[in-house]
Design a protein around this motif. Structure first.
Motif, short mmCIF file in Angstrom:
data_model
loop_
_atom_site.label_atom_id
_atom_site.label_comp_id
_atom_site.label_asym_id
_atom_site.label_seq_id
_atom_site.Cartn_x
_atom_site.Cartn_y
_atom_site.Cartn_z
N ARG A 181 0.81 -1.22 0.00
CA ARG A 181 0.00 0.00 0.00
C ARG A 181 0.85 1.27 0.00
O ARG A 181 0.34 2.34 0.31
N GLN A 182 2.13 1.15 -0.28
CA GLN A 182 2.97 2.34 -0.36
C GLN A 182 4.19 2.02 -1.24
O GLN A 182 4.51 0.85 -1.48
N THR A 183 4.85 3.07 -1.70
CA THR A 183 6.07 2.87 -2.47
C THR A 183 7.28 2.74 -1.56
O THR A 183 8.29 2.15 -1.94
N GLY A 184 7.17 3.29 -0.37
CA GLY A 184 8.30 3.29 0.56
C GLY A 184 9.04 4.62 0.57
O GLY A 184 9.97 4.79 1.36
N ASN A 185 8.60 5.54 -0.26
CA ASN A 185 9.29 6.83 -0.36
C ASN A 185 8.42 8.00 0.12
O ASN A 185 8.72 9.15 -0.18
N GLU A 186 7.35 7.69 0.85
CA GLU A 186 6.42 8.72 1.29
C GLU A 186 6.76 9.25 2.68
O GLU A 186 7.36 8.55 3.51
N ARG A 187 6.34 10.44 2.95
CA ARG A 187 6.26 10.94 4.32
C ARG A 187 4.94 10.39 4.89
O ARG A 187 3.91 10.42 4.20
N ILE A 188 5.00 9.90 6.12
CA ILE A 188 3.84 9.16 6.65
C ILE A 188 3.41 9.71 8.01
O ILE A 188 4.24 9.91 8.90
N ILE A 189 2.10 9.89 8.18
CA ILE A 189 1.49 10.05 9.50
C ILE A 189 1.03 8.65 9.91
O ILE A 189 0.17 8.05 9.24
#
Length: 928
Positions: A744-752
């Motif tokens: 569910r993500q690319t791994g390169n996001e800023r995350i809350i």
């Protein structure tokens, strides 16, 4: 050890010769301390007592043995000891073998001062030493625990020599036999049988080797089932003929008894030694029901339901109304007699009655009200409150027998206390019907057959309606005018959908048969609510059950409550989320609620919380005053919130996950770069600071990855595990074993990052912010590349209140949901300034946490130790957000919920984005 075992151990210690050197260690052993613990305390290094002759167990007790006549002085030394305070001892105890004194240092319990052999009578005072929460009734009156223990020994011993009596075919006979013994013990200690008639007869007429004990008991039971005038034809032995006729169904049927060994006979006589007139039926019944249940016998003495908790059900259901009518009547004899007449027809029905606790307490309280009426009118005191008006269903035969017996004991004790001992004896024999307790499965029996709504109709006539039908009593399907008042109450079993047996799942399917409701996710207790609603519609009865929070929180609300209430029923009172305790070890308690339901009317409704009652015009399924809106899951946020999703699910059998050492090895020795080895966060990693990593291999060809032997082995482990799964979807994932099962993500996001669960003790939900490079697992939720002001919302008190209400709990922990909690969270339209202010608030919370590095969220959000600067940052965040809602801080959580539900109702009326429109009870106070 359970309470019964502790009582026996303490009694043996008190009866044994006093050994000054061994007493402290024997005392600790009696309260369940393991041998290794006691051995450690014997060593000088472990025993940190600073009192001569003392033994100190940290967090528990400081004990000292002293010379004869110096107990007062020694207890003073223990009280003044710095070690007592620094080791947080709960109790101090001093004895010289002649007298014993003890104090509870953490409560207002009066101290114990007694002769040494009598300290066993006070074993309940010390039960916290064994991690068992206690109640005053047990501390002051240990007879119930002693009786339970002695009957259990007798029961187990009898089954050793009579194994056939444990079979399904004879279990009812065994249960009835034990109930008969209990009655005989009680009868001779209360004067129903004079001069200890039962015990003396068994002692004198049975062989000391026990060869004929069963024959003596059979003759006694046969006599007690035969009227005096009919005994000539029965050829009774003279010693049996001396017994009165008992009747009442207790001695009806076979008089056969199990054979007694010499040991069993001694257990019988030892049980008879107790003073059974002190038995407390509202405690005793709960505990003794475990005697005949193999699964529950290990928890003997733990089956206690506190009277104050039972009254939280009974008082608002009907007892408070009776007391108010009594108060309004004053000394008006006509009004008082009308109230007494009304009470004589009230029926109380517990369709999960167990050993009869609710029925016993209801009877006792009604007798007390009636006694006050009699006092004011001067009328004859003989009670008009009949046990025939107390109904129950219980699936376990022995518990049903005990329920009948408990009601009988309660009636006799009320007669003794409220009328006179002489009248009580005259009234008790021959026994009349002691409650209408039916043995069976309450979700399969027809409640209308068990507790008929029309006087004079038979069980069989009502049974024709079937288990799911309604009697055709008039054209509206209602009971005829003049039907008796009926109040249904109880504490049904709670089992969640994952814990139910196949039989219990079938029970629920039967209950909801004919409706469009799927029972697959239903808590077992919902079966009682559904059956209760049908009963209430057919009879105008009101009902109130103790229940887990699961049925008024989370997904079950939208699935079941519109069906349960429909248009004709309403919640008339509720007490949400309080601790329902018993004598369970280690303070095991369950968080429950109480919900009362009846036909819609203009009557007052109340929500009770911490002893306070708040009146409401109506109460919704979330037990919030004046709000009936029902929240259902949404695929997209209803407000201007960023999208939140589950984290990625490895589905890897552990082969893609690494601990710190494995990750360090992969980076340093195996040549992997940080793009392939990523930190991963779930709930534990987020809150406890645990460092875990994962192999994040997205975008890399499988063939290339398998060139590395270490990596090839791990990928093969994933493939094998997935291929062997019983789920087709998991087996399909075996073709891409290097990837997470759900990505569910690319791994390169800023995350809350939001925790999946959170302790109910925290004032705020765990939420944090992570830069790119971090993976979140399916045990957490994430908002990716979204503005930071979204974190300020999640970190607020108002959001926690919403989650706690609509998302439900996992055991006692808050359980987060994106579709049910985040997507439904209503917020007012935000201006750009609002967003800037909230972003600043979120940054301040993060900065406050950084000041306490490396403290974890678990450390920082401990409500007793939350740092002042962090709490202040949250307070500023709350004020910023709440001013956006109403221009000021909310006064309390109730006001927060009222605003949230009002805003939710308005928002969903105009906006159904991301979710299909749901018909709901969108009534608010303004609509009334």
């Amino acid at each position: 050890m359970n309470a019964v075992e502790i009582e026996e151990a303490v009694s043996e210690l008190a009866a044994a010769p006093f050994d000054a050197a061994e007493f402290p260690f024997a005392f600790l052993t009696a309260f369940g301390n393991k041998d290794v613990t006691v051995k450690r305390l014997r060593s000088a290094s472990a025993n940190s007592s600073d009192v001569a002759g003392g033994v100190l167990q940290r967090n528990n007790i400081h004990i000292a043995v002293c010379a004869e006549g110096e107990v007062d002085t020694k207890l003073g030394e223990l009280r003044a000891s710095p070690k007592t305070a620094s080791n947080k001892a709960k109790f101090i105890l001093a004895t010289d073998g002649m007298t014993l004194q003890a104090e509870d240092l953490v409560s207002d319990e009066p101290p114990i001062v007694c002769n040494y052999p009598d300290f066993a009578q006070h074993f309940g005072f010390f039960l916290p030493l064994a991690g068992i929460s206690t109640v005053r009734a047990i501390k002051n009156n240990p007879i119930d625990i002693k009786a339970t223990g002695r009957l259990n020994k007798l029961y187990v011993e009898l089954l050793k020599d009579n194994p056939e009596w444990a079979s399904d075919a004879r279990r009812h006979e065994m249960n009835q036999f034990m109930a008969r013994l209990i009655f005989c013990f009680f009868a001779e200690d209360t004067g129903i049988f004079l001069n200890r008639l039962f015990t003396k007869t068994v002692e004198q007429m049975s062989d000391s080797l026990a060869g004929n004990t069963h024959e003596v008991l059979q003759e006694l039971f046969r006599a007690m089932d035969t009227k005096i005038d009919d005994r000539k034809a029965g050829n009774f032995r003279p010693w049996a003929d001396a017994f009165p006729y008992v009747n009442g169904g207790l001695f009806t049927g076979s008089a056969e008894c199990p054979r007694f060994s010499r040991i069993a006979r001694s257990y019988l006589l030892r049980a008879a030694e107790l003073n059974w007139q002190e038995i407390n039926p509202d405690i005793f019944g709960s505990m003794i029901q475990a005697v005949a249940d193999d699964e529950e016998r290990g928890e003997l003495g733990m089956h206690y339901t506190s009277v104050p908790n039972i009254l939280k059900v009974l008082n608002p259901l009907f007892l408070d109304d009776l007391r108010e009518q009594l108060e309004a009547a004053g000394d008006n004899s006509r009004k008082l007699r009308n109230l007494r007449k009304r009470m004589s027809s009230i029926r109380v029905f517990d369709p999960a009655c167990g050993s009869g606790n609710f029925l016993v307490i209801a009877y006792r309280e009604m007798r007390q009200i009636e006694h006050e009426i009699v006092r004011r009118t001067g009328d004859k005191p003989k009670s008009w409150v009949s046990l025939a008006n107390f109904y129950g269903i219980e699936i376990k035969g022995f518990a049903a027998e005990i329920a009948r017996l408990a009601l009988l004991i309660a009636e006799f004790q009320c007669d003794v206390r409220l009328i006179s001992q002489t009248e009580a004896r005259l009234n008790v024999l021959p026994l009349h019907k002691t409650g209408q307790i039916h043995i069976g499965n309450a979700l399969r029996l027809n409640w209308l057959a068990v507790c008929p709504p029309v006087k004079g109709m038979t069980f069989e006539e009502h049974d024709l309606a079937g288990p799911t039908g309604r009697l055709a009593l008039d054209e509206n399907g209602l009971a005829e005018a003049g039907e008796p008042e009926t109040y249904v109450c109880g504490n049904p079993p709670y089992k969640g959908s994952q814990d139910q047996t196949e039989e219990q799942k079938a029970d629920l399917r039967s209950v909801f048969e004919g409706s469009d409701i799927s029972s697959g996710s239903a808590d077992y207790v919902l079966g009682w609510f559904a059956t209760g609603t049908r009963f209430a519609r057919a009879t105008n009865a009101a009902f109130a059950f103790v229940t887990t929070n699961s049925i008024h929180q989370g997904r079950q609300v939208a699935r079941f409550w519109p069906y349960l209430l429909a248009n004709d029923l309403e919640i008339i009172f509720a007490e949400p989320s309080f601790k329902w305790s018993n004598l369970a070890a280690k303070k095991a308690v369950v968080t429950v609620s109480i919900i009362g339901v009846a036909r819609r009317s203009a009557r007052r409704k109340f929500v009770f919380d911490s002893g306070l009652a708040r009146q409401a015009d109506f109460i919704g399924p979330y037990l919030v005053p004046n709000i009936e809106a029902v929240v259902d899951e949404r695929r997209e946020p209803i407000s201007q919130l960023a999208t939140m999703s589950f984290g990625s699910m490895p589905n890897d059998h552990g082969f893609l996950l690494l601990n710190y050492a494995q990750a360090h090895d992969a980076l340093s020795s195996k040549g992997f770069n940080r793009d392939l080895v990523r930190p991963i966060l779930g709930t534990n990693e987020l809150t406890k600071g645990i460092q875990r990593y994962c192999l994040w291999l997205n975008g890399n060809p499988l063939a290339k990855l398998e060139e590395n032997p270490w990596l090839r082995e791990r990928i093969a482990g994933v493939a094998t595990a997935r291929a062997e799964s019983t789920r087709p979807t998991t087996r399909r994932l075996a073709t891409s074993p290097h990837l997470f099962g759900e990505v569910r993500q690319t791994g390169n996001e800023r995350i809350i990052v939001v925790s999946g669960v959170s302790s109910e003790e925290r004032d705020y939900l765990p939420v944090s912010y992570r830069d790119s490079g971090v993976i979140i697992s399916n045990l957490a939720f994430g908002i990716f590349d979204a503005p930071l002001w979204n974190m300020a919302l999640i970190a607020s008190r108002i959001h926690l209140v919403w989650i706690a209400t609509v998302c439900g709990k996992m055991k006692t922990d808050f359980r987060y949901s994106n579709t049910l909690g985040w997507n439904t969270f209503p917020i007012p339209p935000l201006t750009e300034k609002n967003k800037i202010d909230l972003t600043t608030s979120a940054e301040n919370i993060l900065l406050a946490r950084e000041a306490h590095f490396p403290a974890t969220i678990t450390d920082l959000y401990d409500p007793e130790n939350m740092p002042d600067n962090l709490r202040a940052a949250h307070e500023r965040n709350d004020e910023t957000l709440e001013r956006i809602y109403i221009g000021r801080r909310f006064r309390n959580d109730t006001e927060r919920l009222e605003k949230l539900f009002d805003l939710y109702t308005k928002t969903t009326a105009d906006n159904v984005a991301g979710g299909k429109p749901k018909p709901s009870n969108k009534r608010s106070k303004a609509d009334v």
